[in-house]
Design a protein around this motif. Structure first.
Motif, PDB file in Angstrom:
ATOM      1  N   UNK A 140       0.824  -1.422   0.451  1.00 47.04           N
ATOM      2  CA  UNK A 140      -0.106   0.056  -0.283  1.00 47.04           C
ATOM      3  C   UNK A 140       0.430   1.176   0.499  1.00 47.04           C
ATOM      4  N   UNK A 141       1.577   1.393   0.742  1.00 50.21           N
ATOM      5  CA  UNK A 141       2.858   2.380   0.347  1.00 50.21           C
ATOM      6  C   UNK A 141       3.605   2.713  -1.122  1.00 50.21           C
ATOM      7  N   UNK A 142       3.620   1.669  -1.464  1.00 49.55           N
ATOM      8  CA  UNK A 142       4.417   1.535  -2.120  1.00 49.55           C
ATOM      9  C   UNK A 142       3.614   2.905  -3.892  1.00 49.55           C
ATOM     10  N   UNK A 143       2.296   1.644  -3.272  1.00 49.75           N
ATOM     11  CA  UNK A 143       0.911   2.161  -4.366  1.00 49.75           C
ATOM     12  C   UNK A 143       0.978   3.884  -4.073  1.00 49.75           C
ATOM     13  N   UNK A 144       0.745   3.956  -3.193  1.00 47.49           N
ATOM     14  CA  UNK A 144       0.521   5.482  -2.847  1.00 47.49           C
ATOM     15  C   UNK A 144       1.100   6.467  -3.500  1.00 47.49           C
ATOM     16  N   UNK A 145       3.128   6.545  -2.894  1.00 46.45           N
ATOM     17  CA  UNK A 145       3.991   6.608  -3.271  1.00 46.45           C
ATOM     18  C   UNK A 145       3.955   7.087  -4.812  1.00 46.45           C
ATOM     19  N   UNK A 146       3.482   6.167  -5.699  1.00 43.81           N
ATOM     20  CA  UNK A 146       3.879   5.755  -6.763  1.00 43.81           C
ATOM     21  C   UNK A 146       2.824   6.901  -7.836  1.00 43.81           C
ATOM     22  N   UNK A 147       1.203   6.366  -7.210  1.00 46.31           N
ATOM     23  CA  UNK A 147       0.352   7.323  -7.260  1.00 46.31           C
ATOM     24  C   UNK A 147       0.468   9.142  -7.343  1.00 46.31           C
ATOM     25  N   UNK A 148       0.810   9.346  -5.646  1.00 46.44           N
ATOM     26  CA  UNK A 148       0.977  10.962  -5.666  1.00 46.44           C
ATOM     27  C   UNK A 148       2.215  11.236  -6.455  1.00 46.44           C
ATOM     28  N   UNK A 149       3.647  10.301  -7.297  1.00 45.70           N
ATOM     29  CA  UNK A 149       4.782  10.481  -7.499  1.00 45.70           C
ATOM     30  C   UNK A 149       5.460  11.202  -6.415  1.00 45.70           C
ATOM     31  N   UNK A 150       5.527  10.329  -5.122  1.00 42.71           N
ATOM     32  CA  UNK A 150       6.226  10.928  -4.422  1.00 42.71           C
ATOM     33  C   UNK A 150       7.822   9.787  -4.548  1.00 42.71           C
ATOM     34  N   UNK A 151       8.160   9.246  -5.572  1.00 40.01           N
ATOM     35  CA  UNK A 151       9.270   8.678  -5.638  1.00 40.01           C
ATOM     36  C   UNK A 151      10.711   9.973  -5.681  1.00 40.01           C
ATOM     37  N   UNK A 152       9.311  10.186  -6.747  1.00 33.99           N
ATOM     38  CA  UNK A 152      10.569  12.178  -6.833  1.00 33.99           C
ATOM     39  C   UNK A 152      10.393  13.021  -6.488  1.00 33.99           C
ATOM     40  N   UNK A 153      10.455  13.501  -5.418  1.00 34.53           N
ATOM     41  CA  UNK A 153      10.015  14.383  -4.536  1.00 34.53           C
ATOM     42  C   UNK A 153      11.334  14.562  -3.766  1.00 34.53           C
TER      43      UNK A 153
END
Length: 217
Positions: A174-187
């Motif tokens: 779920x954590x990875x899904x949220x980061x990917x959905x909100x583009x939090x991988x590149x903050x």
């Protein structure tokens, strides 16, 4: 009766006497070394607090003071002052003496120790102190308010002027899904300025993602 007895005649309590279990006392290395140093620095304490021994088969079992005996052997002592118990002392009494010798009655007043005694001296003599707890940042600010009114997270950049929302994830999927959905991988990190994975996202970015999702649907 107190006598000076050759260490060669003193035996550790290993349970060799029926009814008297072996000595349960042990010491961690640093405490044991502190005790050895204490004996080395202040040997007269051995006379003030002699070993308590019980005569057994021509030798003596150390009922109270097994750690001191071990330390004295390592320090090179050849004889020690000992209080000799009478041979007719009941084994139940020996158990009681051994147990009570290992019990520390009472507590130290920490305020008196901290303010009226030299802490470095006490530590040098083997006394232990609880490690000082680190001062928590923002602790005073939050001590005065209840849990349901506290402001989170406790991060310097985010103060009371920000309204904060908490999203809880109990698993990595779920954590990875949220980061990917909100583009939090590149903050961009508010601490270093580097672009990387983050757990903090601005509401404008969330709004942008939701608007895009509504447009596509």
């Amino acid at each position: 009766m107190t006598e000076i007895i050759s260490i060669a005649l003193l035996d550790f309590n290993k349970g060799q006497l029926a009814g008297l279990p072996k000595n349960p006392r042990f010491s961690r290395d640093y405490r044991y070394e502190a005790m050895k140093k204490s004996i080395s620095d202040c040997p007269e304490m051995l006379e003030l607090r002699e070993l308590i021994v019980y005569p057994y088969m021509g030798r003596y079992i150390v009922v109270c003071g097994n750690l001191r005996l071990r330390a004295c052997k390592e320090l090179g002592y050849t004889e020690l002052p000992c209080k000799i118990l009478a041979p007719d002392v009941a084994v139940k009494k020996l158990r009681e003496y051994a147990a009570k010798d290992n019990i520390s009655f009472g507590e130290n007043d920490t305020d008196i120790l901290q303010n009226e005694w030299d802490k470095s001296e006490l530590q040098d003599w083997g006394m232990e102190f609880e490690p000082e707890k680190p001062v928590e940042e923002f602790k005073e600010r939050f001590d005065s308010i209840s849990d349901d009114t506290a402001v989170y997270p406790l991060i310097p950049k985010y103060d009371e002027k920000h309204e904060l929302f908490i999203i809880i994830s109990s698993n990595e999927v779920d954590s990875n899904w949220l980061r990917e959905r909100l583009d939090m991988q590149h903050m961009k990190s508010y601490k270093t300025g580097k672009v990387s994975k983050s757990n903090v996202v601005d509401i404008k970015d969330v709004r942008h993602v939701l608007q895009d999702s509504n447009t596509k649907s």
